[in-house]
Every structure is written in C-alpha cells, then in structure tokens.
Design a protein around this motif. Structure first.
Motif, PDB file in Angstrom:
ATOM      1  N   ALA A 258      -3.994   5.703  -5.244  1.00 49.11           N
ATOM      2  CA  ALA A 258      -3.659   4.294  -5.454  1.00 49.11           C
ATOM      3  C   ALA A 258      -4.768   3.409  -4.914  1.00 49.11           C
ATOM      4  O   ALA A 258      -5.541   3.819  -4.049  1.00 49.11           O
ATOM      5  N   THR A 259      -4.825   2.186  -5.413  1.00 46.03           N
ATOM      6  CA  THR A 259      -5.741   1.217  -4.838  1.00 46.03           C
ATOM      7  C   THR A 259      -5.187   0.719  -3.502  1.00 46.03           C
ATOM      8  O   THR A 259      -3.981   0.680  -3.297  1.00 46.03           O
ATOM      9  N   GLY A 260      -6.089   0.354  -2.613  1.00 52.36           N
ATOM     10  CA  GLY A 260      -5.669  -0.164  -1.313  1.00 52.36           C
ATOM     11  C   GLY A 260      -5.948   0.778  -0.166  1.00 52.36           C
ATOM     12  O   GLY A 260      -6.140   0.341   0.965  1.00 52.36           O
ATOM     13  N   GLY A 261      -5.951   2.096  -0.454  1.00 46.76           N
ATOM     14  CA  GLY A 261      -6.210   3.060   0.596  1.00 46.76           C
ATOM     15  C   GLY A 261      -5.204   2.973   1.728  1.00 46.76           C
ATOM     16  O   GLY A 261      -4.074   2.506   1.566  1.00 46.76           O
ATOM     17  N   GLN A 262      -5.627   3.414   2.904  1.00 48.34           N
ATOM     18  CA  GLN A 262      -4.750   3.383   4.062  1.00 48.34           C
ATOM     19  C   GLN A 262      -4.368   1.956   4.429  1.00 48.34           C
ATOM     20  O   GLN A 262      -3.230   1.682   4.829  1.00 48.34           O
ATOM     21  N   ALA A 263      -5.305   1.017   4.243  1.00 50.72           N
ATOM     22  CA  ALA A 263      -5.010  -0.385   4.561  1.00 50.72           C
ATOM     23  C   ALA A 263      -3.912  -0.939   3.667  1.00 50.72           C
ATOM     24  O   ALA A 263      -3.150  -1.819   4.072  1.00 50.72           O
TER      25      ALA A 263
END
Length: 556
Positions: A258-263
């Motif tokens: 997904a986009t966004g990663g851990q943040a």
C-alpha cells in the motif's frame, strides 16, 4: 428505501459562488432529471459533480436494499477520494429532484486544483474525511470468510492498509453471511470471497486481482522503461516520486502492499513541520499520492519487487509477477517493518486482536474495549493516545525502565497526563490467550520474573523494525543488521564497481551506480518522516547527476 441514518458521507461547507465560478472554467453544466444516475458504485469515478440546483442522493445498494447515505443540495459537491486517485466508486449518486449539475472531468479537476490551492484544499479535506467516515461506517465491498483463514486475514489487511471502505462478515458469527453464501450458491469451504457491487463475486481473489477491480493496479509498470523507478511508497518513496515527476523524469512507483508505508498506519504525526495540529499518516499519504499523480508519476499497488540487477548500464527491477521495470535510476525506499512478537499464542491471534498498526480500521474492531500496546517508541505512544479516545483503558507495556530513551518528550507528557493510559515499565508479554480472539495477556516483570494476567481484547505491537531488503539478495551491500549503506559508508567495500565512472558514490548511492537508498531502509538513517521526505527529494537531485553521466534509457 431506508431514510438517511447519519451524515456518513461527510457534510462539508457548501462551495461559494466564487469557487463554483472557478470550476465552471473547466466543466460543463448539465440538466438532470429525477432518477438519473450521475455515477454508479463499482464503476470508475471519472467526473466531479457540483449540484447547482435540485437534489442528489448518495446511496448504497439499490431497490429495496437502498440506503440514503447523504442528500446533497445546491452548492454541494459529490464524490470522495476515488475521484482523484482513479478508483472505482464505492457508492452511487441518484438525482432526487431535477435541476442542474456542473460536471468536471477528473483529469481537469486535478490540474485545476494544482493551480487553485485554496479550492483544492477544501475538496481534498472533504474527500479525506469522507473516505475515513465511509470506512468507519462499514460501507463498500464485503469480505466474507472465517477469522481463522489466512486468506481472509490477508484480504482484510490489504483493504485496511489501502484505506478501502469495506466490511467483514465472519462466518463463525454472522448469520447473514451464511444466508448470503446460500443465496449465491457458494459453499463455506470456497471462502473467503469478496462481494463487489451488484453481487459480483470474487472467489478468494489475490491482492492483485482485487486491486485491479478497485482501480489501484493499472499495469502501467510492467515492462516499463523510465528515468526513475521508486521501490516503496512510504514518505521517502512518495517524496522521490513527487520531485522526480515534477522535474520531468518519467517515474514509476512500486509498492508490494500500500501507499504510505509504516507512516501511513500512524494515527497522528505531531512533529512534522508545517502541521502544528498534527496530521494522520493516512492523510499525509493520500495527499502525496494525489500530488504524485498530478505530476505524472505512475503508481502501481500491489507490485512486489523480487530482484534487482544491472544490464548495459541500466538497473532492472524484477517483479514477483514476472514483469520488469528498467530505469537509469532506482530509489530503494522499502522501509522497515515492525517485528513480530514472539510470545506464545501470537501467531494464532494475528488478525484476531493482534495488530501491527493502529488506524481507524484496526481500532473499530476493539472499540470500547480495554487494549494493550507494546513498545516504547513514538509509534507506540501515538497508538496509545489514539486508542485512548474510545477505549476505557490502554495499557502501554514497555520493556525498559523509562520512556525517555526512545519516545519524544511531547508524547511522554501527553501520555503521563492521560487518565486512561497506564504505563507499565519493565513489562514483557509472554503469552496471548483467548478462545476465538484475544481475551487476555500473560505479562512478566523482567526484573523479578513475576507473572500476571492482564485482561485486554486487543494487542497492538510496535517493537522495533527490520529492514525490507530480502528482495535485494546480493545485489547491493548490506550492513550487519540488513540495512543498506550509502555514500562514504559503502565506498571501500565496493570500490571496483565505481571504476567505470571514475568517481566515489554519491551521498545516498548504494553499492550499485544509480541505485539510491532513502528512509528507514538506509543504514544510519534518522527514523523520522521529515528526514525520509528530505532524503527522497535529495535522491532525485543525485539521480539527475547520474543521468547526466549515462543518459536516459528511453533514448539510448
């Protein structure tokens, strides 16, 4: 037809006459009649609509099952985040009383919003709010399957990480789910299934198949040749995409999940420059995705990188599905993933009360329950504060003797003042217990070895991270912990690779020419969103230097 239950769709102040005048410059006024559909659930969201006169209902379902989610009058605008990101619509819009609407194509809208930032901020904020509220209300497609099925948990995680409105029907608990399977002629052993709009059924779809239906996956990356490929769509990767595409580099972005990663899983980032009230990881990610799309970056999710090699001076990223992307420059921004807890019972309850993110999607599964958070860093602190909004008690379990070692002071102060957050130092989880989901934890004081039972209906784990570098194999040098050295740190061990260029590695360059590492995956990086964004931008400048040496693969 049921009447509206709540303002789920997200009411927002109506557009002003001046804002509508701006939109008229790139749209067309259309007369609409009662019963006309402006857009339909399950079909691409290709137009942005403003109601000029009359009323339009946003509905879920159809016929006797139709539910009015929101009724829009003059000066209201329709749609949600999918309009800007090219996804399919999750709801339908039906004209209730005749009138006129202003229709603006989604591509024209994205271009206009970049030139009119004030208007763009109004629309984007409303769209982000609507997406969050849709998810919290359980609208969208349905996932039907057993809580004990790994594929059910896979689909639920994919939907949650990509911030997709959905609801889950647990076969063990939901009697309506069994009735629906019977109506569709599907045996329980054939689950999990995804019920799309108009009862289109996807039988145990892969993440890629579901992404294609929703409009996340466009197949643009397969066999692409470009100036820049970014592997990983967290803050560092999205920053590289925005800066690369805005500066004229043909840019492809790949992410396995997904986009966004851990943040993107963070409920609130409060120390990011320019957002004094804080910003959720979801909102930051979605804003960056819209920005990258506007500049022409191509984002494919899920698209898993499986290998990296160099051929004739170019870098080739091999994909797990057999595709390849060839580029003069590669930015590795695959980040790091939270470590799994090793206590007894953890594997059994992952997805059944054990979570590695704390967003609205995970929080809704344990609303009003006592929960526990494991970890002593900023992510654990942010999660505890977020969950304490609705939970009667949040137990923050910390292995060490204080929070100061790894948590920011502003978070510590808020946690210490919060009446529903209980910090337990020198505490480790030894076992997770329950019948069909988490019910309690066996915790141990790591000084005295004394154990006790802690009642909790969910466990959120934030206990350090390991770098996502397994796909690189022996392609680039790694440090002893698996992170990627760059610049001066890598020059000595890979000096032979640099002889053809007669130079030392650039600041963020790895052991391969034109391959850069940014963010949490880089050895010695500062584990902060702002630093990852800065490195992503810096990598693009360095990529321009490398392009000046080797030229663009598209023209050679």
């Amino acid at each position: 037809m049921r009447t509206p239950t709540a303002d789920v769709y997200g009411a927002y102040p109506p557009l002003t006459d001046d804002q509508i005048a701006i939109l008229r410059s790139c749209g067309q006024v259309q007369a609409v009649c009662e019963g006309e559909q402006l857009f339909r659930a399950g079909e691409p969201s290709e137009e942005f609509f403003v109601v000029l006169s009359g009323t339009v209902a946003v509905v879920e379902g159809h016929g006797d099952q139709e539910q009015v989610v929101q009724l829009h009058g003059p000066h209201s605008f329709l749609g949600e985040l999918g309009v800007l990101e090219g996804q399919t619509a999750f709801l339908s819009a039906v004209v209730r009383t005749p009138g006129e609407v202003l229709a603006v194509g989604s591509a024209a809208l994205r271009d206009l919003l970049s030139r009119e930032p004030a208007l763009g901020d109004v629309i984007l904020r409303a769209y982000l709010l609507r997406r969050t509220m849709l998810a919290g209300a359980g609208t969208g497609f349905r996932i039907i399957g057993s809580a004990f099925s790994p594929d059910t948990r896979r689909l639920l995680e994919f939907a949650a990480r990509n911030r997709l409105p959905h609801r889950w029907a647990d076969l063990e608990k939901d009697t309506e789910a069994e009735a629906l399977l019977t109506r569709l002629g599907i045996a329980p052993e054939e689950t999990p299934i995804v019920v799309w709009h108009d009862y289109r059924v996807l039988r145990n779809p892969s993440n890629v198949e579901l992404a294609r239906v929703i409009g996340l996956r466009t197949e643009t990356a397969a066999k692409a040749v470009c100036d820049l490929v970014v592997v990983g769509a967290g803050p560092g990767g999205l920053a590289a995409a925005v800066y690369g595409a805005s500066e004229g580099l043909s840019t492809v972005v790949l992410d396995a999940v997904a986009t966004g990663g851990q943040a993107g899983t963070s409920p609130r980032i409060e120390n990011y420059l320019g957002f004094p009230a804080g910003i959720s990881g979801m909102e930051l990610a979605e804003r960056a995705v819209v920005q990258a799309n506007r500049f022409g970056a191509r984002i494919d999710v899920p698209a898993e990188a499986a290998g990296l090699e160099q051929r004739e001076g170019n870098s080739v990223v091999r994909l797990a599905d057999g595709g390849t992307v060839t580029a003069a420059n590669v930015v590795v921004a695959t980040g790091a993933r939270y470590r799994r807890l090793t206590a007894a019972g953890v594997e059994r309850f992952e997805g059944l009360g054990i979570h590695y993110a704390a967003t609205v999607w995970e929080a809704r599964t344990c609303r009003l329950d006592t929960v526990a958070v494991v970890g002593g860093g900023n992510s654990a602190g942010q999660a505890a504060l977020f969950l304490a909004r609705e939970s009667p008690a949040v137990h923050l379990l910390v292995r060490g003797g204080d929070l100061e070692h790894s948590m920011s002071r502003y978070l510590i102060d808020r946690i210490e003042r919060h009446p529903r957050i209980h910090v337990r130092l020198y505490t480790e989880v030894r076992e997770v217990t329950g019948e069909d989901r988490v019910e309690s934890l066996i915790v141990e004081d790591n000084r005295t070895r004394e154990q006790g039972v802690l009642a909790a209906r969910a466990l959120f784990v934030f206990i350090g991270a390991r770098p996502a570098t397994s796909w690189l194999a022996d392609a680039v040098a790694l440090d002893r912990r698996g992170f990627i050295p760059t610049g001066q740190d890598v020059a000595q061990v890979t000096a032979d690779l640099w002889n053809p260029l007669a130079r030392t590695p650039l600041a963020l360059e790895t052991g391969l020419p034109g391959v850069f590492a940014v963010g949490d995956v880089r050895s010695g990086s500062v584990k902060r969103v702002a630093s990852a964004v800065g490195e992503g931008a810096m990598a693009v400048r360095l990529a321009h230097e490398h392009l000046g040496e080797v030229g663009s693969p598209a023209i050679r």
